[in-house]
Motif scaffolding. Structure first.
Motif, short mmCIF file in Angstrom:
data_model
loop_
_atom_site.label_atom_id
_atom_site.label_comp_id
_atom_site.label_asym_id
_atom_site.label_seq_id
_atom_site.Cartn_x
_atom_site.Cartn_y
_atom_site.Cartn_z
N VAL A 1 14.97 -21.52 -3.85
CA VAL A 1 14.12 -20.91 -4.88
C VAL A 1 12.75 -20.58 -4.31
CG1 VAL A 1 12.88 -21.35 -7.05
CG2 VAL A 1 15.30 -21.93 -6.85
N PHE A 2 12.16 -21.51 -3.56
CA PHE A 2 10.84 -21.25 -2.98
C PHE A 2 10.90 -20.13 -1.95
CE2 PHE A 2 7.59 -21.89 0.25
CZ PHE A 2 6.45 -21.89 -0.55
N CYS A 3 11.97 -20.08 -1.16
CA CYS A 3 12.09 -19.00 -0.16
C CYS A 3 12.20 -17.64 -0.86
CB CYS A 3 13.30 -19.25 0.72
SG CYS A 3 13.08 -20.62 1.88
N GLY A 4 12.88 -17.59 -2.02
CA GLY A 4 12.92 -16.36 -2.79
C GLY A 4 11.54 -15.94 -3.24
N PHE A 5 10.76 -16.91 -3.71
CA PHE A 5 9.37 -16.63 -4.08
C PHE A 5 8.58 -16.15 -2.87
CE2 PHE A 5 5.09 -18.42 -3.68
CZ PHE A 5 4.43 -17.77 -4.74
N ALA A 6 8.79 -16.78 -1.70
CA ALA A 6 8.04 -16.43 -0.50
C ALA A 6 8.34 -15.00 -0.05
CB ALA A 6 8.37 -17.42 0.63
N ILE A 7 9.59 -14.56 -0.19
CA ILE A 7 9.95 -13.19 0.21
C ILE A 7 9.23 -12.17 -0.67
CG2 ILE A 7 11.84 -11.52 0.28
CD1 ILE A 7 13.68 -13.86 1.08
N VAL A 8 9.29 -12.39 -2.00
CA VAL A 8 8.61 -11.47 -2.93
C VAL A 8 7.11 -11.50 -2.69
CG1 VAL A 8 8.15 -10.97 -5.36
CG2 VAL A 8 10.43 -11.72 -4.66
N TYR A 9 6.57 -12.70 -2.48
CA TYR A 9 5.14 -12.84 -2.25
C TYR A 9 4.71 -12.13 -0.96
CZ TYR A 9 0.67 -14.99 -1.12
OH TYR A 9 -0.65 -15.19 -0.78
N SER A 10 5.50 -12.25 0.10
CA SER A 10 5.15 -11.62 1.38
C SER A 10 5.08 -10.11 1.25
CB SER A 10 6.18 -12.01 2.45
OG SER A 10 6.15 -13.40 2.69
N LEU A 11 5.99 -9.53 0.46
CA LEU A 11 5.95 -8.09 0.24
C LEU A 11 4.66 -7.69 -0.48
CD1 LEU A 11 9.66 -7.45 -0.82
CD2 LEU A 11 8.59 -6.91 1.37
N GLY A 12 4.30 -8.47 -1.51
CA GLY A 12 3.05 -8.19 -2.22
C GLY A 12 1.83 -8.36 -1.33
N LEU A 13 1.88 -9.37 -0.45
CA LEU A 13 0.76 -9.60 0.47
C LEU A 13 0.63 -8.45 1.47
CD1 LEU A 13 -1.43 -11.63 1.36
CD2 LEU A 13 0.26 -12.62 2.91
N LEU A 14 1.74 -7.95 1.96
CA LEU A 14 1.70 -6.82 2.89
C LEU A 14 1.04 -5.60 2.25
CD1 LEU A 14 5.17 -6.86 4.73
CD2 LEU A 14 2.91 -6.96 5.79
N VAL A 15 1.43 -5.31 1.00
CA VAL A 15 0.86 -4.17 0.28
C VAL A 15 -0.64 -4.37 0.09
CG1 VAL A 15 0.86 -2.89 -1.90
CG2 VAL A 15 3.02 -3.58 -0.84
N ALA A 16 -1.03 -5.59 -0.33
CA ALA A 16 -2.45 -5.87 -0.59
C ALA A 16 -3.28 -5.75 0.69
CB ALA A 16 -2.60 -7.27 -1.18
N CYS A 17 -2.79 -6.29 1.79
CA CYS A 17 -3.52 -6.20 3.05
C CYS A 17 -3.62 -4.76 3.54
CB CYS A 17 -2.85 -7.07 4.12
SG CYS A 17 -2.96 -8.84 3.81
N TRP A 18 -2.55 -4.00 3.38
CA TRP A 18 -2.57 -2.59 3.78
C TRP A 18 -3.61 -1.81 2.98
CZ3 TRP A 18 -1.45 1.88 0.97
CH2 TRP A 18 -1.38 3.06 1.73
N ARG A 19 -3.70 -2.08 1.68
CA ARG A 19 -4.69 -1.40 0.84
C ARG A 19 -6.11 -1.71 1.28
NH1 ARG A 19 -4.22 -3.14 -4.87
NH2 ARG A 19 -5.76 -1.52 -5.23
N VAL A 20 -6.37 -2.98 1.57
CA VAL A 20 -7.72 -3.38 1.99
C VAL A 20 -8.08 -2.71 3.32
CG1 VAL A 20 -9.15 -5.30 2.72
CG2 VAL A 20 -7.67 -5.56 0.74
N VAL A 21 -7.17 -2.77 4.28
CA VAL A 21 -7.44 -2.19 5.60
C VAL A 21 -7.64 -0.68 5.50
CG1 VAL A 21 -6.46 -1.79 7.89
CG2 VAL A 21 -6.25 -4.04 6.83
N ALA A 22 -6.91 -0.04 4.58
CA ALA A 22 -7.00 1.41 4.44
C ALA A 22 -8.27 1.85 3.73
CB ALA A 22 -5.77 1.93 3.69
#
Length: 299
Positions: free
Chosen positions: A201-222
């Protein structure tokens, strides 16, 4: 010659346990420093219009410090010498020990770690918005964090506290939250373990969270021009995702080693270290450093 009862119960604290306890103390001290910085900026901003713009995320920063501190304290329950002490104090209350381990897993994988991870994500997302109404983060941050960790929390409750015929047929590793064993000193000890279902269950949360984190970091850097902020966000994103990957691997490997073996202790330490590094980097880059920079510009 009979051994004295008092000496019979003495056992040196293993090096891995001592290292874990030292890191917990360090995390708590860092959280106290972060709390001091937050309150300091909060007080300064009352008399400075310039600092109010930097203080509009103080509730989220406070929430991050709260979750990290609670996670660190909660990890004490996993230390083997704590389990040994519980058996000495309450030798017949095995159900109580089991319930304590269940609550440890629920709070660790269902509340505190998801809580500080989601808070980090909110702080990254809001860092690119220069004009945030001061009342908005204060009003909605706790609600948003609660809603985002609620699915994981509910699933962990179902796994840990609800017994179904299907779960009873599963291998013990899937639902086991504690392990009773005898160490090399002949001492009985209880160790809290993460059941494989909770880990999934936690790994499922971590996968979804990692995708959201990638998007957030990309927005900030851009969008952000400041190179220091870009570097900070890149470092934070890499550290968090690597930490989550290492933790996921360690959660899966935990069932392969018994805790009395060196391998089991190293797996537990590696899992703890991965989350601790993530928490330390989060507090430094999202709480301490931004506040120090804000106060320096005000001088």
């Amino acid at each position: 010659m009979r051994t004295s009862p008092s000496l019979h119960h003495l056992r040196p604290i293993p090096a891995i346990d001592f290292a874990t306890l030292s890191i917990i103390v360090f995390l708590l001290l860092l959280s106290v420093l972060s709390l001091f910085r937050i309150l300091h900026l909060r007080l300064k901003s009352q008399s400075s219009h310039h600092l109010r713009r930097f203080n509009n995320l103080w509730t989220l920063r406070l929430l991050l410090v709260f979750f990290v501190s609670c996670w660190a304290v909660n990890q004490i329950l996993r230390l083997p010498f704590i389990g040994e002490s519980l058996l000495l104090l309450l030798p017949l209350h095995l159900q109580l020990h089991s319930d304590l381990c269940k609550f440890h897993v629920l709070l660790s994988l269902g509340v505190f770690e998801p809580g500080f991870l989601v808070t980090i994500l909110h702080l990254i997302n809001l860092s690119i918005k220069n004009r945030i109404p001061p009342e908005k983060p204060e009003k909605w941050s706790m609600l948003l964090v609660t809603l985002m960790i609620l699915p994981t929390f509910i699933l962990q409750i179902i796994i840990l506290f609800l017994t179904t015929p299907l779960m009873e047929k599963l291998p013990s590793e899937m639902t086991r939250t504690r392990l009773l064993y005898v160490d090399s000193y002949g001492k009985k000890m209880i160790i809290c373990t993460y059941p494989l279902l909770s880990s999934i269950v936690f790994c499922g949360f971590a996968i979804v969270y990692s995708l959201g984190l990638l998007v957030a970091c990309w927005r900030v850097v851009a969008l952000v021009i400041n190179k220091n902020v870009k570097v900070r966000i890149n470092v934070l994103g890499v550290v968090v995702m690597v930490a989550l990957f290492v933790q996921a691997v360690m959660l899966g490997a935990e069932g392969l080693w018994m805790p009395e073996n060196v391998g089991g202790g190293m797996v537990s330490l590696g899992m703890f270290l991965s989350v601790a590094v993530c928490a330390v980097v989060g507090e430094i880059l999202l709480v301490i450093k931004p506040i120090m920079e804000a106060l320096e510009t005000h001088k």
